[in-house]
Design an enzyme around this catalytic site. Structure first.
Site, short mmCIF file in Angstrom:
data_model
loop_
_atom_site.label_atom_id
_atom_site.label_comp_id
_atom_site.label_asym_id
_atom_site.label_seq_id
_atom_site.Cartn_x
_atom_site.Cartn_y
_atom_site.Cartn_z
CD GLU A 1 32.25 27.21 42.24
OE1 GLU A 1 32.74 28.34 42.04
OE2 GLU A 1 32.89 26.28 42.76
CG ASP B 1 35.20 37.46 44.19
OD1 ASP B 1 35.59 36.43 43.62
OD2 ASP B 1 34.28 37.47 45.03
CE1 TYR C 1 38.60 27.80 42.89
CE2 TYR C 1 36.26 28.24 43.19
CZ TYR C 1 37.47 28.53 42.58
OH TYR C 1 37.55 29.56 41.68
#
Length: 271
Positions: A49, A60, A175
């Site tokens: 990734e 994040d 994911y």
């Protein structure tokens, strides 16, 4: 069959788990990104990734935010990211590459142009964090038409309806974000992950990778025991941010080799 599907089929036939490292394109040294990708693939990464730097990466944590800031400060944007994939493909034509990022850089680049250029560069899948499945059917369809896998996130808070939506439009793998919060946060509850995977698989007929909170061989092995793939990002980015230019690729390769060995000790188990 896509590169991603081929990789998961081959691993599944051997009872092996996929290792999916995440690194931010251009960090910590733009000129070392391709070398780092190659080192990780050679050390046992099954899919890479590659993060597209963005100024406001809301999902994040601080480690990956800093990586994006460093890359942006060095002029790394979508054209450079695609160039890294092209360069990687010169020496590795089998390890899948997934671009992971946010809607803004894709839309600024131009969606049609992005899909065409990603395909031409050798990208295999795209995960846009802030594109929920019910709002980007046209984008997902464009990716699939180009032979690219649209990949989506699921979380502990995902409803059955969201799982069904993802199962309908995604391909490649999904994911599963194992924690509430941002990347690199919190304590990983493996039991909670183990309970969630069957719920997801009731609606999603493809491999499930688990990320967020996986920091080392021990946590990777625990998650690998109950999933199809382990996604690891913050720990790698944190390791690399203090390396010298010459050490980036070797350090990344050594780290991946440790995680690979831990996952291979699970060979023959099934999620």
């Amino acid at each position: 069959m896509s590169r991603i599907a081929k990789v998961f089929d081959a691993l599944g036939a051997k009872g092996r788990k996929a290792l999916i490292p995440y690194v931010t394109a251009g960090d910590p040294y733009p000129e070392k990104t391709i070398e780092l990708m190659l080192a990780m693939a050679q050390a046992g990464a099954d899919v890479i990734e590659l993060g597209v730097p963005f100024s406001d990466p809301m999902a994040d944590g601080p480690v990956i935010q800093r990586a994006a800031e460093r890359a942006l400060a060095k002029g790394v944007g979508m054209p450079q990211v695609l160039d890294y994939v092209r360069g990687f493909r010169v020496k590795d034509d089998h390890t899948p590459v997934v671009l992971m990022g946010y809607a803004n850089p894709v839309e600024r680049y131009g969606v049609e142009r992005f899909v065409a250029d990603a395909k031409q560069a050798g990208v295999d899948g795209v995960l846009v964090v802030d594109y929920p499945p019910e709002e980007c059917e046209a984008f997902a369809a464009a990716l699939r038409a180009a032979g690219l896998d649209p990949i989506f996130l699921l979380a502990p808070t995902s409803t059955e309806q969201r799982m069904k939506e993802v199962g309908r439009v995604a391909s490649g793998y999904v994911y599963y974000v194992s924690l509430k919060g941002v990347t690199g946060a919190g304590h990983l509850d493996t039991q909670a992950v183990a309970e969630m995977i069957p719920r997801i698989k009731a609606h999603v007929k493809m491999p499930v990778g688990v990320g967020f909170g996986i920091r080392d061989a021990q946590t990777a092995k625990a998650v690998g025991a109950v999933s199809d793939a382990v996604v690891i990002g913050t720990a790698i980015v944190q390791l690399l941010e203090n390396q010298s230019s010459d050490n980036v690729a070797p350090a990344g390769g050594r780290f991946i080799a440790q995680i690979r060995a831990a996952l291979d000790s699970l060979e023959g188990t099934h999620a």
